[in-house]
Design a protein around this motif. Structure first.
Motif, mmCIF file in Angstrom:
data_model
loop_
_atom_site.group_PDB
_atom_site.id
_atom_site.type_symbol
_atom_site.label_atom_id
_atom_site.label_comp_id
_atom_site.label_asym_id
_atom_site.label_seq_id
_atom_site.Cartn_x
_atom_site.Cartn_y
_atom_site.Cartn_z
ATOM 1 N N ALA A 112 0.832 -1.206 0.000
ATOM 2 C CA ALA A 112 0.000 0.000 0.000
ATOM 3 C C ALA A 112 0.866 1.256 0.000
ATOM 4 C CB ALA A 112 -0.940 -0.003 1.198
ATOM 5 N N ALA A 113 1.961 1.236 0.756
ATOM 6 C CA ALA A 113 2.864 2.383 0.782
ATOM 7 C C ALA A 113 3.510 2.599 -0.587
ATOM 8 C CB ALA A 113 3.935 2.193 1.853
ATOM 9 N N LEU A 114 3.888 1.511 -1.259
ATOM 10 C CA LEU A 114 4.442 1.634 -2.612
ATOM 11 C C LEU A 114 3.410 2.176 -3.590
ATOM 12 C CD1 LEU A 114 6.674 -1.534 -3.090
ATOM 13 C CD2 LEU A 114 7.392 0.835 -2.725
ATOM 14 N N ARG A 115 2.157 1.737 -3.456
ATOM 15 C CA ARG A 115 1.097 2.265 -4.329
ATOM 16 C C ARG A 115 0.918 3.761 -4.112
ATOM 17 N NH1 ARG A 115 -1.413 -2.532 -3.090
ATOM 18 N NH2 ARG A 115 -2.674 -1.553 -1.473
ATOM 19 N N GLN A 116 0.932 4.189 -2.850
ATOM 20 C CA GLN A 116 0.810 5.617 -2.544
ATOM 21 C C GLN A 116 1.953 6.397 -3.171
ATOM 22 O OE1 GLN A 116 -2.541 5.831 -1.409
ATOM 23 N NE2 GLN A 116 -1.646 7.484 -0.232
ATOM 24 N N LEU A 117 3.159 5.856 -3.059
ATOM 25 C CA LEU A 117 4.331 6.507 -3.640
ATOM 26 C C LEU A 117 4.209 6.577 -5.160
ATOM 27 C CD1 LEU A 117 7.156 7.746 -3.507
ATOM 28 C CD2 LEU A 117 8.068 5.420 -3.346
ATOM 29 N N ALA A 118 3.803 5.479 -5.776
ATOM 30 C CA ALA A 118 3.625 5.458 -7.232
ATOM 31 C C ALA A 118 2.559 6.460 -7.655
ATOM 32 C CB ALA A 118 3.257 4.057 -7.701
ATOM 33 N N ASN A 119 1.470 6.516 -6.912
ATOM 34 C CA ASN A 119 0.414 7.484 -7.237
ATOM 35 C C ASN A 119 0.940 8.905 -7.146
ATOM 36 O OD1 ASN A 119 -1.480 5.498 -7.677
ATOM 37 N ND2 ASN A 119 -2.317 5.603 -5.612
ATOM 38 N N ARG A 120 1.761 9.164 -6.154
ATOM 39 C CA ARG A 120 2.341 10.505 -5.979
ATOM 40 C C ARG A 120 3.256 10.844 -7.152
ATOM 41 N NH1 ARG A 120 3.412 15.295 -5.857
ATOM 42 N NH2 ARG A 120 4.997 16.146 -4.514
ATOM 43 N N LEU A 121 4.116 9.888 -7.507
ATOM 44 C CA LEU A 121 5.077 10.139 -8.581
ATOM 45 C C LEU A 121 4.394 10.272 -9.933
ATOM 46 C CD1 LEU A 121 7.964 7.765 -7.517
ATOM 47 C CD2 LEU A 121 7.998 10.258 -7.510
ATOM 48 N N VAL A 122 3.486 9.381 -10.237
ATOM 49 C CA VAL A 122 2.841 9.392 -11.550
ATOM 50 C C VAL A 122 1.703 10.405 -11.586
ATOM 51 C CG1 VAL A 122 1.548 8.031 -13.234
ATOM 52 C CG2 VAL A 122 3.504 7.033 -12.054
ATOM 53 N N GLY A 123 0.852 10.359 -10.581
ATOM 54 C CA GLY A 123 -0.338 11.198 -10.589
ATOM 55 C C GLY A 123 -0.046 12.677 -10.540
ATOM 56 N N SER A 124 0.840 13.077 -9.679
ATOM 57 C CA SER A 124 1.116 14.504 -9.519
ATOM 58 C C SER A 124 2.363 14.931 -10.264
ATOM 59 C CB SER A 124 1.292 14.842 -8.039
ATOM 60 O OG SER A 124 0.140 14.530 -7.321
ATOM 61 N N THR A 125 3.456 14.268 -9.996
ATOM 62 C CA THR A 125 4.750 14.714 -10.496
ATOM 63 C C THR A 125 4.875 14.554 -11.998
ATOM 64 O OG1 THR A 125 5.698 14.123 -8.371
ATOM 65 C CG2 THR A 125 7.229 14.463 -10.184
ATOM 66 N N LEU A 126 4.682 13.351 -12.494
ATOM 67 C CA LEU A 126 4.819 13.120 -13.931
ATOM 68 C C LEU A 126 3.781 13.910 -14.707
ATOM 69 C CD1 LEU A 126 6.226 11.744 -16.264
ATOM 70 C CD2 LEU A 126 4.720 9.767 -15.922
ATOM 71 N N HIS A 127 2.558 13.929 -14.210
ATOM 72 C CA HIS A 127 1.508 14.687 -14.888
ATOM 73 C C HIS A 127 1.886 16.164 -14.985
ATOM 74 C CE1 HIS A 127 -2.270 17.020 -15.092
ATOM 75 N NE2 HIS A 127 -2.551 16.119 -16.013
ATOM 76 N N LYS A 165 2.443 18.220 -18.385
ATOM 77 C CA LYS A 165 1.536 19.354 -18.613
ATOM 78 C C LYS A 165 2.306 20.645 -18.883
ATOM 79 C CE LYS A 165 -2.372 21.720 -16.509
ATOM 80 N NZ LYS A 165 -3.254 21.779 -15.335
ATOM 81 N N THR A 166 3.387 20.856 -18.130
ATOM 82 C CA THR A 166 4.134 22.104 -18.267
ATOM 83 C C THR A 166 5.336 21.985 -19.195
ATOM 84 O OG1 THR A 166 5.505 21.593 -16.328
ATOM 85 C CG2 THR A 166 3.478 22.867 -15.948
ATOM 86 N N GLY A 167 5.657 20.761 -19.628
ATOM 87 C CA GLY A 167 6.800 20.563 -20.514
ATOM 88 C C GLY A 167 8.136 20.780 -19.822
ATOM 89 N N THR A 168 8.176 20.511 -18.524
ATOM 90 C CA THR A 168 9.418 20.697 -17.774
ATOM 91 C C THR A 168 10.010 19.349 -17.376
ATOM 92 O OG1 THR A 168 8.193 20.854 -15.699
ATOM 93 C CG2 THR A 168 8.685 22.914 -16.829
ATOM 94 N N ARG A 169 11.301 19.364 -17.073
ATOM 95 C CA ARG A 169 11.980 18.158 -16.603
ATOM 96 C C ARG A 169 11.688 17.948 -15.124
ATOM 97 N NH1 ARG A 169 16.505 16.058 -19.432
ATOM 98 N NH2 ARG A 169 16.761 17.089 -21.435
ATOM 99 N N TYR A 170 11.800 16.697 -14.722
ATOM 100 C CA TYR A 170 11.619 16.357 -13.315
ATOM 101 C C TYR A 170 12.685 17.046 -12.478
ATOM 102 C CZ TYR A 170 11.625 13.644 -9.020
ATOM 103 O OH TYR A 170 11.596 13.265 -7.706
ATOM 104 N N ASP A 171 12.258 17.673 -11.409
ATOM 105 C CA ASP A 171 13.175 18.311 -10.466
ATOM 106 C C ASP A 171 12.811 17.839 -9.066
ATOM 107 O OD1 ASP A 171 15.091 20.171 -9.377
ATOM 108 O OD2 ASP A 171 13.393 21.478 -8.897
ATOM 109 N N GLU A 172 13.739 17.179 -8.427
ATOM 110 C CA GLU A 172 13.515 16.594 -7.095
ATOM 111 C C GLU A 172 12.998 17.639 -6.104
ATOM 112 O OE1 GLU A 172 14.081 13.454 -4.088
ATOM 113 O OE2 GLU A 172 14.035 13.385 -6.253
ATOM 114 N N ALA A 173 13.614 18.786 -6.065
ATOM 115 C CA ALA A 173 13.235 19.819 -5.094
ATOM 116 C C ALA A 173 11.815 20.321 -5.344
ATOM 117 C CB ALA A 173 14.225 20.971 -5.143
ATOM 118 N N THR A 174 11.462 20.518 -6.591
ATOM 119 C CA THR A 174 10.121 20.993 -6.925
ATOM 120 C C THR A 174 9.080 19.910 -6.661
ATOM 121 O OG1 THR A 174 11.034 22.440 -8.606
ATOM 122 C CG2 THR A 174 8.692 21.955 -8.771
#
Length: 65
Positions: free
Chosen positions: A26-41, A45-54
């Protein structure tokens, strides 16, 4: 058990989920949802590269505030 990503922020997020009583999967699913759902999206959407701090800035503020 598999490894949590090398990202210290992702690792901390995973352990916050575990501390809340989530099992490993469940913790891995939450992490995956965070990474894919918010971060990757957001990157796509903005055409920017992944930035750890952001990507984890909101969670860092929660941890310190």
């Amino acid at each position: 058990m598999g490894q949590v990503p090398a990202s210290p922020n992702a690792h901390a997020y995973y352990w916050r989920q575990r501390d809340r009583g989530k099992c490993h999967n469940a913790a891995l699913r939450q992490l995956a949802n965070r990474l894919v759902g918010s971060t990757l999206h957001g990157c796509l959407k903005t055409g920017t590269r992944y930035d750890e701090a952001t990507a984890w800035s909101h969670h860092a503020e929660l941890a310190t505030g």
